[in-house]
Design a protein around this motif. Structure first.
Motif, mmCIF file in Angstrom:
data_model
loop_
_atom_site.group_PDB
_atom_site.id
_atom_site.type_symbol
_atom_site.label_atom_id
_atom_site.label_comp_id
_atom_site.label_asym_id
_atom_site.label_seq_id
_atom_site.Cartn_x
_atom_site.Cartn_y
_atom_site.Cartn_z
ATOM 1 N N GLN A 143 0.838 -1.203 0.000
ATOM 2 C CA GLN A 143 0.000 0.000 0.000
ATOM 3 C C GLN A 143 0.873 1.253 0.000
ATOM 4 N N ALA A 144 1.937 1.231 0.809
ATOM 5 C CA ALA A 144 2.839 2.383 0.880
ATOM 6 C C ALA A 144 3.524 2.635 -0.458
ATOM 7 N N LEU A 145 3.765 1.577 -1.222
ATOM 8 C CA LEU A 145 4.454 1.708 -2.503
ATOM 9 C C LEU A 145 3.533 2.122 -3.641
ATOM 10 N N ASP A 146 2.251 2.141 -3.412
ATOM 11 C CA ASP A 146 1.277 2.513 -4.440
ATOM 12 C C ASP A 146 1.474 3.989 -4.799
ATOM 13 N N PRO A 147 1.754 4.305 -6.056
ATOM 14 C CA PRO A 147 1.959 5.715 -6.430
ATOM 15 C C PRO A 147 0.773 6.601 -6.063
#
Length: 384
Positions: free
Chosen positions: A337-341
């Motif tokens: 989720q944190a890596l989702d642009p």
């Protein structure tokens, strides 16, 4: 000239103190010296006293403590040594006030040593909550021993009032670490890469993970869960060493095995130092772990942050923080989720609830101007 004793137990609080020390040094009516203890002098802690020495800060005493990584009894012993040796220092030198920060057991002991001397204590970062750590109890006890309080947020100041403290003793200063983040010149990417031998062309995950001291016996399971999630995500990882709490030796052992498996994709840095650590947050793809820095500093970089487990339960959070349980599937999902642009884009322009970067000015002005008299040292309890 008013003389302050400032207690520091490790890389985390020294980095927070840095803008305060700089501001004190610019103030002709104040002088200070450091009581250096804890992880600064630990064989396992990376010898971070060297950063203090390199900065040219005056050191009044170096209090070496028993190693505490593997034993709860050693923590109690270390507290006794810190209390006793602080008493020796206070009995032999004339300090007008003692400044303490946070909630570490070493700093609690220093604070307790001030009580029989009736020396006023100024406490930074009180009123906060971290239900997963024994530090929670120590922090509130320090509030009751302290005479001045510098809270990072209005909510934390309100909690200090709930503990019976008079309004005039409390200043909402903000978090001093933000002063450094907003005003200091941080190292650039090339400098960081060369200094720590880290390839930073691909932004890494920045991982800081400590034992959860109210969950003794869980460090191995929780650390294995974290490392399993990191392997599943398969990105470059920069680990920082855990603090000196009990079971930090377990985390170090598992980190070493992870580094061996992930050679060329994972690195451990014992201690970055304050400026380099902030610069690494700027360069990171996301922050992962259970450190208070994930809540306080990362909002300033609009950095997606995964906060694992209960160690920071109760602290104020900004919109960049994703909380998850300390199990592999939950951690992996939170990292993704944190890596989702789209998630990162949603953080543009976010506010940091921990202040405006002017904490040191507020703190040092009060340390300089508050009368040291019977009103300051004679505390009353305000019933609310």
């Amino acid at each position: 000239m008013r003389r302050l004793l400032i207690a520091t137990a490790g890389r985390s609080d020294y980095g927070i103190y840095r803008p305060i020390l700089d501001r004190i040094e610019a103030e002709p009516e104040l002088d200070y010296a450091l009581l250096v203890t804890g992880q600064h002098l630990s064989d396992a802690g990376g010898g971070t006293v060297e950063e203090i020495e390199a900065d040219g800060r005056p050191i009044a005493a170096r209090v070496r403590l028993p190693e505490t990584a593997a034993s709860r009894g050693a923590v109690a012993e270390a507290m006794a040594v810190a209390l006793s040796e602080t008493g020796v220092l206070l009995a032999g030198e004339g300090f007008d006030m003692v400044v303490v920060l946070g909630d570490r057991f070493e700093i609690f002991a220093v604070t307790a040593a001030c009580v029989p001397f009736n020396i006023p204590v100024a406490h930074i970062h009180g009123g906060e909550v971290s239900f997963g750590a024994i530090d929670d109890s120590l922090r509130h006890a320090m509030t009751k021993m302290a005479h001045l309080h510098f809270a990072a947020t209005d909510d934390y100041a309100r909690r200090i009032r709930q503990l019976g403290e008079e309004d005039w003793r409390i200043t909402v200063s903000g978090a001093p670490a933000l002063d450094t983040m907003m005003k200091a010149e941080l190292p650039d990417r090339a400098t960081l890469s060369a200094r720590f031998d880290l390839p930073l062309d691909e932004p890494p995950l920045m991982v800081t993970f400590h034992p959860v001291t109210r969950q003794f016996g869980e460090a191995e399971r929780q650390t294995r869960a974290l490392l399993t999630a990191l392997e599943a995500v398969n990105l470059p990882v920069v680990l920082t060493a855990p603090n000196a709490d009990v079971e930090s030796d377990v985390i170090r052992r598992l980190f070493d095995a992870f580094l061996a498996r992930r050679a060329g994709r994972a690195w451990l840095v014992e201690s970055f130092g304050a400026l380099n650590y902030l610069a690494m947050l700027r360069e990171a793809r996301a922050a992962v772990g259970n450190s208070s820095s994930g809540l306080i500093e990362t909002p300033g970089f609009e950095l997606p942050t995964v906060n694992i487990g209960d160690r920071q339960l109760g602290r104020t959070r900004a919109a960049n923080v994703i909380d998850c349980a300390a199990d592999a599937d939950a951690i992996e999902a939170a990292i993704r989720q944190a890596l989702d642009p789209a998630f990162r884009a949603s953080l543009a322009g976010m506010a940091n609830p921990y202040g405006d970067g002017n904490a040191a000015e507020r703190i040092v002005t009060t340390l300089r101007d508050v009368p040291i008299d019977a009103r300051l040292t004679g505390k009353i309890f305000v019933d609310r």
